[in-house]
Write an enzyme that holds these catalytic residues in place. Structure first.
Site, mmCIF file in Angstrom:
data_model
loop_
_atom_site.group_PDB
_atom_site.id
_atom_site.type_symbol
_atom_site.label_atom_id
_atom_site.label_comp_id
_atom_site.label_asym_id
_atom_site.label_seq_id
_atom_site.Cartn_x
_atom_site.Cartn_y
_atom_site.Cartn_z
ATOM 1 N N ARG A 187 46.964 50.683 37.414
ATOM 2 C CA ARG A 187 45.914 50.610 38.456
ATOM 3 C C ARG A 187 46.621 50.491 39.799
ATOM 4 O O ARG A 187 46.740 49.419 40.362
ATOM 5 C CB ARG A 187 44.991 49.408 38.185
ATOM 6 C CG ARG A 187 43.738 49.328 38.964
ATOM 7 C CD ARG A 187 43.916 48.956 40.447
ATOM 8 N NE ARG A 187 43.999 47.552 40.740
ATOM 9 C CZ ARG A 187 44.754 47.052 41.731
ATOM 10 N NH1 ARG A 187 45.515 47.828 42.490
ATOM 11 N NH2 ARG A 187 44.771 45.770 41.961
ATOM 12 N N LYS A 238 56.640 46.669 47.822
ATOM 13 C CA LYS A 238 56.421 45.214 47.876
ATOM 14 C C LYS A 238 57.746 44.503 48.131
ATOM 15 O O LYS A 238 57.820 43.540 48.881
ATOM 16 C CB LYS A 238 55.810 44.721 46.557
ATOM 17 C CG LYS A 238 54.401 45.237 46.281
ATOM 18 C CD LYS A 238 53.327 44.300 46.787
ATOM 19 C CE LYS A 238 51.942 44.905 46.587
ATOM 20 N NZ LYS A 238 50.864 44.131 47.204
ATOM 21 N N ASP A 245 50.040 39.191 41.694
ATOM 22 C CA ASP A 245 49.772 39.390 43.120
ATOM 23 C C ASP A 245 48.318 39.773 43.382
ATOM 24 O O ASP A 245 47.715 39.323 44.359
ATOM 25 C CB ASP A 245 50.718 40.492 43.619
ATOM 26 C CG ASP A 245 50.589 40.744 45.100
ATOM 27 O OD1 ASP A 245 50.430 39.768 45.848
ATOM 28 O OD2 ASP A 245 50.663 41.923 45.506
ATOM 29 N N ASP A 246 47.750 40.608 42.518
ATOM 30 C CA ASP A 246 46.394 41.111 42.775
ATOM 31 C C ASP A 246 45.343 40.034 42.570
ATOM 32 O O ASP A 246 44.327 40.016 43.258
ATOM 33 C CB ASP A 246 46.107 42.329 41.885
ATOM 34 C CG ASP A 246 47.091 43.435 42.202
ATOM 35 O OD1 ASP A 246 47.023 43.976 43.310
ATOM 36 O OD2 ASP A 246 47.981 43.702 41.373
ATOM 37 N N ASN A 282 42.182 49.397 48.967
ATOM 38 C CA ASN A 282 43.296 50.231 49.429
ATOM 39 C C ASN A 282 43.376 51.503 48.607
ATOM 40 O O ASN A 282 42.964 51.507 47.452
ATOM 41 C CB ASN A 282 44.617 49.458 49.246
ATOM 42 C CG ASN A 282 44.670 48.217 50.108
ATOM 43 O OD1 ASN A 282 44.275 48.243 51.258
ATOM 44 N ND2 ASN A 282 45.131 47.126 49.533
ATOM 45 N N GLU A 303 52.150 43.350 39.247
ATOM 46 C CA GLU A 303 51.487 44.133 40.290
ATOM 47 C C GLU A 303 50.731 45.303 39.693
ATOM 48 O O GLU A 303 51.293 46.064 38.879
ATOM 49 C CB GLU A 303 52.566 44.664 41.262
ATOM 50 C CG GLU A 303 52.019 45.271 42.525
ATOM 51 C CD GLU A 303 51.338 44.245 43.413
ATOM 52 O OE1 GLU A 303 51.905 43.163 43.637
ATOM 53 O OE2 GLU A 303 50.217 44.523 43.876
ATOM 54 N N ASP A 304 49.500 45.445 40.076
ATOM 55 C CA ASP A 304 48.709 46.643 39.777
ATOM 56 C C ASP A 304 48.650 46.997 38.293
ATOM 57 O O ASP A 304 48.815 48.163 37.902
ATOM 58 C CB ASP A 304 49.199 47.825 40.630
ATOM 59 C CG ASP A 304 48.843 47.622 42.104
ATOM 60 O OD1 ASP A 304 48.333 46.540 42.446
ATOM 61 O OD2 ASP A 304 49.060 48.534 42.905
ATOM 62 N N TYR A 328 54.231 50.931 52.862
ATOM 63 C CA TYR A 328 53.238 50.165 52.115
ATOM 64 C C TYR A 328 51.906 50.882 52.304
ATOM 65 O O TYR A 328 51.876 52.062 52.661
ATOM 66 C CB TYR A 328 53.287 48.730 52.681
ATOM 67 C CG TYR A 328 52.531 47.710 51.906
ATOM 68 C CD1 TYR A 328 52.756 47.501 50.548
ATOM 69 C CD2 TYR A 328 51.579 46.908 52.536
ATOM 70 C CE1 TYR A 328 52.042 46.539 49.847
ATOM 71 C CE2 TYR A 328 50.871 45.943 51.846
ATOM 72 C CZ TYR A 328 51.106 45.770 50.496
ATOM 73 O OH TYR A 328 50.404 44.830 49.802
HETATM 74 N N1 LIG Z 1 43.535 43.809 50.297
HETATM 75 C C1 LIG Z 1 44.323 43.418 49.323
HETATM 76 O O1 LIG Z 1 45.263 42.625 49.510
HETATM 77 C C2 LIG Z 1 44.087 43.924 47.946
HETATM 78 C C3 LIG Z 1 43.239 44.955 47.725
HETATM 79 N N2 LIG Z 1 43.035 45.402 46.464
HETATM 80 C C4 LIG Z 1 42.190 46.569 46.312
HETATM 81 O O2 LIG Z 1 40.996 46.213 45.689
HETATM 82 C C5 LIG Z 1 40.508 47.325 44.970
HETATM 83 C C6 LIG Z 1 40.089 46.857 43.596
HETATM 84 O O3 LIG Z 1 41.190 46.374 42.887
HETATM 85 P P1 LIG Z 1 40.989 45.673 41.458
HETATM 86 O O4 LIG Z 1 40.014 44.577 41.541
HETATM 87 O O5 LIG Z 1 42.296 45.321 40.914
HETATM 88 O O6 LIG Z 1 40.380 46.903 40.664
HETATM 89 P P2 LIG Z 1 39.428 46.884 39.445
HETATM 90 O O7 LIG Z 1 39.392 48.224 38.889
HETATM 91 O O8 LIG Z 1 39.823 45.731 38.585
HETATM 92 O O9 LIG Z 1 38.001 46.520 40.081
HETATM 93 C C7 LIG Z 1 37.164 47.391 40.754
HETATM 94 C C8 LIG Z 1 35.783 46.795 40.735
HETATM 95 O O10 LIG Z 1 34.945 47.579 41.552
HETATM 96 C C9 LIG Z 1 33.751 47.853 40.848
HETATM 97 N N3 LIG Z 1 33.165 49.124 41.248
HETATM 98 C C10 LIG Z 1 33.623 50.366 40.996
HETATM 99 N N4 LIG Z 1 32.741 51.291 41.444
HETATM 100 C C11 LIG Z 1 31.730 50.591 41.997
HETATM 101 C C12 LIG Z 1 30.509 50.961 42.607
HETATM 102 N N5 LIG Z 1 30.170 52.250 42.745
HETATM 103 N N6 LIG Z 1 29.702 49.986 43.053
HETATM 104 C C13 LIG Z 1 30.028 48.701 42.911
HETATM 105 N N7 LIG Z 1 31.171 48.274 42.333
HETATM 106 C C14 LIG Z 1 31.996 49.213 41.883
HETATM 107 C C15 LIG Z 1 34.161 47.897 39.386
HETATM 108 O O11 LIG Z 1 33.034 47.685 38.544
HETATM 109 C C16 LIG Z 1 35.152 46.749 39.351
HETATM 110 O O12 LIG Z 1 34.469 45.543 39.169
HETATM 111 C C17 LIG Z 1 41.621 48.374 44.975
HETATM 112 O O13 LIG Z 1 41.331 49.359 45.919
HETATM 113 C C18 LIG Z 1 42.833 47.610 45.424
HETATM 114 O O14 LIG Z 1 43.720 48.403 46.156
HETATM 115 C C19 LIG Z 1 43.615 44.828 45.371
HETATM 116 C C20 LIG Z 1 44.485 43.796 45.547
HETATM 117 C C21 LIG Z 1 44.836 43.302 46.858
HETATM 118 C C1 LIG Z 2 47.459 45.265 48.210
HETATM 119 C C2 LIG Z 2 47.485 45.380 46.775
HETATM 120 O O1 LIG Z 2 48.178 44.651 46.092
HETATM 121 C C3 LIG Z 2 46.626 46.358 46.142
HETATM 122 O O2 LIG Z 2 45.862 47.025 46.825
HETATM 123 O O3 LIG Z 2 46.686 46.458 44.918
HETATM 124 MG MG LIG Z 3 48.338 45.329 44.115
#
Ligand SMILES: NC(=O)C1=CN([C@@H]2O[C@H](COP(=O)(O)OP(=O)(O)OC[C@H]3O[C@@H](n4cnc5c(N)ncnc54)[C@H](O)[C@@H]3O)[C@@H](O)[C@H]2O)C=CC1
Ligand SMILES: CC(=O)C(=O)O
Ligand SMILES: [Mg+2]
Length: 534
Positions: free
Chosen positions: A123, A141, A235-236, A382, A212-213, A69
């Site tokens: 994504r 997952k 999930d996201d 991540n 997912e993603d 993962y």
């Molecule tokens: N910890 C967890 O369980 C999870 C973590 N994530 C992580 O969260 C991150 C984002 O995922 P999503 O929201 O789906 O992606 P997304 O692409 O939908 O959102 C990214 C956001 O970050 C903003 N962003 C990008 N560059 C920026 C900057 N320089 N300054 C400020 N904001 C900025 C964008 O404008 C956008 O609003 C990924 O790395 C993903 O792996 C996602 C789901 C679960």
């Molecule tokens: C953890 C997860 O679902 C993500 O980073 O997209």
């Molecule tokens: Mg995800």
């Protein structure tokens, strides 16, 4: 009679039965130089000896989960076309449009799927559009569904929808495994997704689908389109919302102990306003309203920042999903620097879902520390290569006062003679339990309250020892037990919302139901499973 060994016995080394094959496998795994090599090794092991694979995974969660993962699955996805060995899941492509049922029917032969993780590769973690290389995210997952919730491996179905990719370097890679075309426009993708979901439900009537993603707009779009029609969740958006609410709830308790700020007076700044950031913000808002705040009051506790800075309602061309939390009470010059936003908002909690490595730099972290006795800082992006701040830095720059959880794992460390243990705020704590509960209850839909109750169950699961250690999430090694507790909460919520089709559970006490759930968890044990298959 001359001694005539059978051909299979003859192939066994003479001392094999006196050795521990599990020890051999772990030794081989640990001898690999890189995470990616370990990933390849483990997936080969799963193919050859699935029972042994899951037994070793369960006994060595902290070592192996980061390989299957995040973070290593990110490398596996980025390089998937190059490291590919064998089919590990199902590809449904845009070229199958019009006959998706037949494609699924072929796979269906002998497969009783109950849970599918479906990505379109657009994504993957924070790594962007990886197209057909996204399959390992679905595979990883589902490994966690098996290890974490005890779902039977044979009932899991990893799917990658290959709709092309806009990452054109893949089109020129001779080893790329997917279609060499750009992604379709929205109407064509909608047609594909409608056909796909109809076909899935027809061929696998009991199936739960985890999206997912998907890229942000499509993540929201297909959740809204399908959530009341099919057994589906994202999930996201929902899993992440649920898990971060849990950690935030426990973090707010710790910060209140130091500063006295009540839970509902917390001021939360989201750095990143995509599917995950807005998913979490909505979950927090809903929780605040359960605590007695009006929607407007709850909304006033939340600020969102994207790549252009603080999101305000007067910004032109704001994307739909950003509108709800856009601030109407700020009319100064655009705040584009994070430090300026922090100085204006004075947040108690800073949550990173931005994919921007080291965005929480020394100035930002020290500023949070100057504003709060115990700042809540969750860099949740991540994989680790995109995390907003490393644990060690966060500890150092706050002199140990930070309340920390990251999306990918960090190691426990010592600072000034004291031991610090980070939290991992990752939806992996939540989706296995939601899936287990929904499957057992035969829930027709995944309702908001099922997701919310999952979060509350996780938040409430800390042991006294974990609370004493200032943890905001329980230890991962307890995941099977946690998944049972989450599943129980999910089943009860499904009953309240009348979406459960398994009515038998309604007559069981919590204790009896919990015992039933436990007994249902698949265990990787068969006779002689620790020996290689002949
Ligand atoms: N910890 C967890 O369980 C999870 C973590 N994530 C992580 O969260 C991150 C984002 O995922 P999503 O929201 O789906 O992606 P997304 O692409 O939908 O959102 C990214 C956001 O970050 C903003 N962003 C990008 N560059 C920026 C900057 N320089 N300054 C400020 N904001 C900025 C964008 O404008 C956008 O609003 C990924 O790395 C993903 O792996 C996602 C789901 C679960
Ligand atoms: C953890 C997860 O679902 C993500 O980073 O997209
Ligand atoms: Mg995800």
């Amino acid at each position: 009679m001359p001694f005539a060994p059978s051909s299979s016995i003859a192939r066994l080394p003479p001392y094999l039965f006196n050795t521990d094959h599990r020890h051999r496998v772990l030794t081989q795994l640990r001898s690999k130089a890189t995470g990616l090599e370990k990933y390849i090794y483990l997936n080969g092991l799963k193919e050859r000896e699935p029972n042994l694979f899951y037994e070793i995974l369960l006994a060595n969660m902290l070592e192996i989960v980061p390989i299957l993962y995040t973070p290593t699955v990110g490398d596996a996805c980025s390089n998937y076309s190059h490291i590919w060995r064998r089919p590990e899941g199902l590809y449904v492509t845009i070229e199958h449009k019009g006959h998706i049922r037949e494609v699924l029917r072929q796979w269906h032969a002998g497969h009783s799927a109950r849970i599918a993780v479906v990505t379109d590769g657009s994504r993957i973690l924070g790594l962007g559009d990886l197209g057909a290389n996204g399959l390992p995210i679905s595979v990883g997952k589902l490994d966690l569904y098996v290890a974490g919730a005890g779902i039977k491996p044979a009932t899991t179905l990893p799917i990658c929808l290959d709709l092309g990719t806009n990452t054109t370097k893949f089109h020129d890679d001779p080893l790329y495994l997917g279609l060499r075309r750009r992604r379709p426009d929205t109407p064509e993708m909608d047609e594909f997704m409608h056909e796909f979901m109809e076909a899935m439900t027809e061929i696998f009537p009991q199936l739960l689908v985890q999206f997912e993603d998907f890229s942000t707009d499509n993540a929201f779009r297909y959740l809204d389109l399908f959530r009341n029609q099919y057994r589906v969740f994202n999930d996201d958006i929902q899993g992440t919302g649920s898990v971060v609410l849990s950690g935030f709830f426990n973090a707010a308790r710790l910060s209140a102990a130091a500063a006295g700020t009540p839970l509902t007076d917390q001021r939360i700044l989201f750095f990143g306003a995509g599917s995950a950031g807005i998913g979490v913000a909505k979950q927090l808002l809903s929780f605040f309203t359960l605590q007695g705040l009006s929607v407007e009051e709850a909304k006033s506790r939340i600020w969102t920042v994207d790549s252009k800075g603080l999101i305000t309602a007067d910004r032109k061309g704001l994307q739909e999903h950003k509108k709800f939390f856009a601030r109407t009470d700020y009319d100064g010059p655009a705040l584009t620097k994070l430090e300026d936003v922090i100085n204006y908002v004075k947040p108690t909690a800073l949550l990173g879902l931005s994919t921007v490595r080291n965005a929480f730099d020394e100035q930002v972290v020290r500023l949070m520390s100057s504003l709060n006795a115990r700042p809540i800082i969750f860099p949740l992006s991540n994989p680790v290569s995109l995390c907003e701040v490393d644990y060690e830095d966060a500890i150092k720059w706050t002199n140990g006062s930070v309340i920390f959880a990251s999306g990918s794992p960090y190691k426990t460390l010592e600072y000034n003679g004291k031991r610090y243990e980070p939290g991992q705020g990752n939806n992996m704590y939540i989706f296995p339990g939601i899936g287990l509960g929904a499957i057992l209850a035969k829930a027709r839909h995944i309702t908001d309250s099922m997701v919310e109750q999952a979060s509350i169950a996780l938040a409430s699961s800390l042991t006294d020892e974990e609370k004493k250690a200032d943890l905001v999430y329980p230890r991962l090694v307890r995941i099977r037990d946690l998944s049972c507790q989450i599943a129980l909460a999910v089943i009860r919520a499904a009953q309240k919302d009348n979406v459960d089709e398994n009515l038998l559970f309604r007559n069981l006490s919590d204790e009896a139901l919990l015992e039933y759930i436990r007994a249902k968890q698949w265990q990787p044990t068969t006779l002689n499973h620790h020996l290689p298959r002949l």
